[in-house]
Design a protein around this motif. Structure first.
Motif, PDB file in Angstrom:
ATOM      1  N   LEU A 122       8.285 -21.875  -5.465  1.00 20.51           N
ATOM      2  CA  LEU A 122       7.789 -22.903  -4.542  1.00 20.51           C
ATOM      3  C   LEU A 122       8.218 -24.374  -5.074  1.00 20.51           C
ATOM      4  O   LEU A 122       8.802 -25.198  -4.361  1.00 20.51           O
ATOM      5  N   ILE A 123       8.018 -24.709  -6.392  1.00 21.22           N
ATOM      6  CA  ILE A 123       8.169 -25.907  -6.911  1.00 21.22           C
ATOM      7  C   ILE A 123       9.697 -26.219  -6.827  1.00 21.22           C
ATOM      8  O   ILE A 123      10.023 -27.411  -6.523  1.00 21.22           O
ATOM      9  N   LEU A 124      10.415 -25.140  -7.413  1.00 21.62           N
ATOM     10  CA  LEU A 124      11.903 -25.597  -7.228  1.00 21.62           C
ATOM     11  C   LEU A 124      12.557 -25.778  -5.847  1.00 21.62           C
ATOM     12  O   LEU A 124      13.138 -26.744  -5.496  1.00 21.62           O
ATOM     13  N   ALA A 125      11.912 -25.183  -4.944  1.00 19.90           N
ATOM     14  CA  ALA A 125      12.339 -25.404  -3.442  1.00 19.90           C
ATOM     15  C   ALA A 125      11.990 -26.699  -2.963  1.00 19.90           C
ATOM     16  O   ALA A 125      12.834 -27.630  -2.197  1.00 19.90           O
ATOM     17  N   VAL A 126      10.689 -27.220  -3.341  1.00 21.55           N
ATOM     18  CA  VAL A 126      10.339 -28.453  -2.731  1.00 21.55           C
ATOM     19  C   VAL A 126      10.971 -29.470  -3.580  1.00 21.55           C
ATOM     20  O   VAL A 126      11.503 -30.316  -2.883  1.00 21.55           O
ATOM     21  N   ILE A 127      11.236 -29.260  -5.004  1.00 24.76           N
ATOM     22  CA  ILE A 127      11.947 -30.186  -5.680  1.00 24.76           C
ATOM     23  C   ILE A 127      13.432 -30.384  -5.172  1.00 24.76           C
ATOM     24  O   ILE A 127      13.930 -31.556  -4.904  1.00 24.76           O
ATOM     25  N   ASN A 136       7.713 -37.154  -8.400  1.00 28.13           N
ATOM     26  CA  ASN A 136       7.520 -35.863  -7.650  1.00 28.13           C
ATOM     27  C   ASN A 136       7.213 -34.631  -8.386  1.00 28.13           C
ATOM     28  O   ASN A 136       6.588 -33.574  -7.855  1.00 28.13           O
ATOM     29  N   VAL A 137       7.994 -34.452  -9.639  1.00 25.95           N
ATOM     30  CA  VAL A 137       7.468 -33.228 -10.591  1.00 25.95           C
ATOM     31  C   VAL A 137       6.024 -33.287 -10.682  1.00 25.95           C
ATOM     32  O   VAL A 137       5.383 -32.384 -10.643  1.00 25.95           O
ATOM     33  N   MET A 138       5.379 -34.504 -11.164  1.00 27.54           N
ATOM     34  CA  MET A 138       4.097 -34.555 -11.419  1.00 27.54           C
ATOM     35  C   MET A 138       3.335 -34.074 -10.189  1.00 27.54           C
ATOM     36  O   MET A 138       2.348 -33.355  -9.951  1.00 27.54           O
TER      37      MET A 138
END
Lengths: 273, 516
Positions: A122-127, A136-138
């Motif tokens: 999910l994080i990868l996709a949003v990034i 953004n990462v935070m």
């Protein structure tokens, strides 16, 4: 409670390392001998020496200085991301626990849905959509990490809200906000803080993984993850470029986990000391 | 001599400090006698009893002295020897039957197990034995009880099952640690009767630990009075109760609430009706029973049924009933903490406050005493100067020390905590106090202090009280009018003297006859 934490050796050990890391991060410019972005091709890939305690990387940058500046990023992301998760989790969880009924169903089903997605992908996709940078990462790590904390505080509040002191407070005319902030959260926050400390360790790992994949902190800003990534290319000729950031991640995560376990034991009266 | 205890000392390690809980006590128990061990909480009565069969946690306690039983010093016995004594020779029952029974095992299985642990008989015979025992403790339908899990039984049934288990091996000594404290009065007197019968039948001795002289009067032959880890008085029950020697015993006896109204002393107050402050009309409240996965079973418990109540200004209404009779629900309805299903409560806004039974759970453990007391004024937006004067005022009214305002609840004793709870209620100038069993969890000496404080406060501040209690002795002391609740209904409502001298309803009479 403080007494019990201090009596727990591993918690003190973890807290000591974390304190040291924080000092290093705060005083980074004083400790680092070189500018972490200063490129000197002539001294590329030098092994550890007095001049460069941890050696240099493929662009001749001092690894020690880069590692020290990277600790800033690691701690910043760990604390701010989890602080965000803590805030969102406590607000959602306490509303769900206190009001119950529909509010509870809606919030907790939303949390369940969030938990359905594999977090890292999910994080990868949003990034990939919003673009990789520290901010953004935070935010993304924070917004995908609140569900566990919401569940914890909700469970605490479910049992706390029937206590007599809450009834007494209502009889005195207290508002919902007053009861939640003055009685329920202070009494129910313990397990959430434990989860926060573990969460910081998790967030630091996630950031390292993202940066390693090139989707986290962008060069030339140093982060343990992207130093590792750069080290991968020169693994055969410069072992130090990959060993030292790896060790830094290991020690930091270990320190947070030790502190978390110590905290958990201190909060749990049933654990024999 | 069945049991002789000599120079028993118990030390506890607590937060790095060594505390002497029992400081050298000597006593003896004869065959076939009931000895009452009386004392306030913290006097060392329970730990003394636990140490007899070495049940104290090993690492944290040091027990020295001599406990002679059957020609042996039990304190020197090894684990195997003591295990053989426990249960078969010396059995124990505890205050809370719901926590001393294993919730995942059926009653029958638990008693079988106790028998099989000590006797080599077949399972079938053990079960036969168990059913017989359950009959012996006057449980109806022993087969059903045998096949039930503990949570399906009432408190009284559970305690009877515990007693059945304790006497299953016909012990020579039964140690009963406040076995009736958690039970309703009518059940309490039945259990005491049962214990006396069993003692006679099995010819066993009983050490009965209690804080209640009423129980001592009913059951004990000899009495030991403990205070601060020492036995300060010992003697026959009649002597101790009528001619106590120690100052402390005298004080304890004086503090025991008694029903003092006799028919001839009855003084009927002229019926001048004061202003009605609280009025409840046809109140009803039911709770849904939630069970298992599917939650709503559609069944409901009717907690409050058609209650009508008028309370006059400056008066105290005693609300009496057993657990589950709806007293607390009614209190919460009166306060507006919960809404009735039907009916109406008329009460002036923001003038009623509540004081709860358990001063440990009614104060927020993370707040300082000052902040707890000032919670009401804070909510109502009082200024700093106002708060200081309110704080000083209510603390002096409740006889608390202003210097201790920065302490946390756990640093106060039970009685002081209850004073803090009262101070918190008084800080908003209430007209009505709803007192929900305010003294039930306090020691008798403190209990009488708090009751006196409440009476004084009522006089000086002209407060109206709703006094909820299961203890008819306390209600008699406090109330002008008494309402008796049974299964959610008020079955009798009359002036105090009426209730105590000529109760009409059979349930009220039963309650009164159970008072010790």
């Amino acid at each position: 409670m403080m007494k019990q934490i201090f009596r727990n050796n591993q918690a003190v050990f973890g807290a000591g390392i974390i304190l040291l890391l924080i000092l290093v991060a705060v005083f980074a410019p004083k400790i680092a001998k070189y500018d972490p972005a200063f490129i000197n091709i002539q001294s590329a890939l030098l092994g550890p020496s007095l001049e460069h305690p941890l050696g240099t990387d493929s662009l001749g940058r001092d690894l020690f200085s880069r590692m020290i500046y990277a600790s800033r990023i690691a701690l910043l992301i760990g604390f701010i991301a989890m602080g965000l998760a803590l805030g969102v989790g406590v607000i959602f969880g306490s509303l769900a626990g206190y009001f119950g009924g529909k509010t509870d169903s809606i919030i907790m089903r939303f949390a369940d849905i969030m938990l359905c997605f594999p977090r890292f992908f999910l994080i990868l996709a949003v990034i990939a959509v919003v673009g990789p940078n520290i901010f953004n990462v935070m935010v993304i790590i924070g917004l995908t990490g609140w569900m566990g904390m919401a569940r914890l505080i909700r469970a605490e509040i479910l049992s706390l809200k029937t206590r007599d002191y809450v009834s007494a407070s209502r009889a005195l005319g207290a508002s919902h906000f007053f009861i939640i902030t003055k009685h329920l959260i202070p009494n129910g926050i313990g397990p959430v803080l434990v989860s926060f400390v573990f969460g910081v360790a998790g967030a630091i790992l996630t950031e390292a993984a993202l940066s390693f994949l090139g989707l986290g902190v962008q060069p030339p800003n140093p982060s343990w993850g992207n130093i590792l990534m750069e080290g991968k290319a020169v693994l055969g000729v410069g072992w130090w470029v990959i060993i030292f950031p790896g060790l830094a991640i290991l020690i930091t995560v270990l320190a947070f986990n030790l502190l978390g376990e110590g905290l958990r034991d201190a909060l749990n009266p049933r654990v024999e000391r | 001599m069945l049991l002789t205890v000599k120079n028993l000392k118990i030390h506890f390690r607590h937060d790095g400090e060594i505390v002497e809980a029992v400081r050298g006590i000597d006593f003896a128990i004869n065959e076939n006698e009931v000895v009452g061990l009386v004392g306030e909480s913290g006097s060392g009565k329970t730990v003394s009893a636990l140490s007899i069969t070495k049940l104290l946690p090993k690492g944290d306690s040091v027990v020295t002295g001599e406990v002679m039983f059957g020609g042996k010093n039990l304190l020197d016995a090894n684990e195997e020897e003591i295990r053989r004594v426990r249960g078969s020779k010396i059995a124990m029952i505890f205050q809370e039957p719901s926590t001393s029974l294993n919730p995942v095992l059926k009653i029958g299985e638990q008693i079988d197990e106790a028998i099989l642990a000590h006797r080599k008989i077949s399972k079938k015979n053990a079960r036969k034995n168990t059913i017989e025992l359950l009959g012996k403790v006057n449980l109806n339908d022993p087969e059903r009880i045998c096949a039930s899990y503990p949570h399906l039984l009432s408190g009284g049934e559970r305690q009877r099952a515990m007693i059945a288990m304790a006497i299953s091996l016909e012990p020579e000594l039964l140690i009963a640690d406040e076995p009736t404290t958690a039970l309703d009065v009518t059940i309490q007197s039945e259990i005491l009767k049962l214990l006396l019968e069993l003692k006679k039948e099995l010819r066993m001795s009983v050490i009965f630990i209690t804080h209640d002289f009423g129980i001592i009067n009913k059951i004990a032959e000899r009495v030991l009075v403990m205070k601060n880890g020492k036995i300060i008085e010992e003697g026959k029950k009649e002597d101790i109760l009528s001619f106590p020697k120690a100052e402390y015993t005298k004080k304890l006896l004086l503090a025991v609430p008694k029903i003092t109204i006799k028919p001839e002393t009855r003084e009927e107050n002229p019926a001048k009706m004061g202003r009605v402050l609280i009025e409840a009309k046809n109140l009803n409240k039911a709770f849904a029973i939630e069970k298992g996965l599917l939650r709503n079973t559609g069944e409901k418990i009717r907690a409050v049924v058609n209650v009508n109540l008028k309370i006059e200004e400056g008066k105290t209404v005693g609300l009496v009933g057993e657990s589950g009779s709806g007293k607390t629900t009614l209190a919460r309805l009166l306060l507006g903490l919960i809404q009735p299903d039907s009916g109406k409560v008329t009460i002036p806004r923001r003038v009623a406050q509540i004081v709860f039974q358990d001063p440990y759970s009614s104060l927020d453990p993370r707040m300082r005493m000052r902040d707890i007391v000032l919670e009401g004024p804070t909510i109502r937006g009082a200024s700093k100067a106002e708060k200081v004067s309110i704080l000083k005022d209510v603390l002096s009214k409740t006889q608390l020390d202003y210097e201790e305002r920065m302490k946390y609840p756990h640093q106060f004793s039970g009685g002081q905590r209850q004073r803090i709870a009262i101070a918190r209620a008084l800080a908003v100038n209430p007209k009505i106090l709803i007192l929900d069993e305010p003294v039930s969890s306090l020691d008798v000496l403190i209990q009488s202090d708090i009751l006196k404080l409440l009476k004084d406060l009522q006089k000086t501040l002209s407060l109206t009280y709703v006094f909820i209690s299961h203890d008819l002795r306390v209600v008699e002391y406090m109330a002008d009018e008494v309402a008796v609740m049974y299964k959610g209904e008020i079955v009798e409502l009359a002036s105090r003297d009426r209730i105590y001298t000529s109760a009409q309803h059979p349930y009220t009479r039963r309650l009164l006859s159970s008072v010790l």
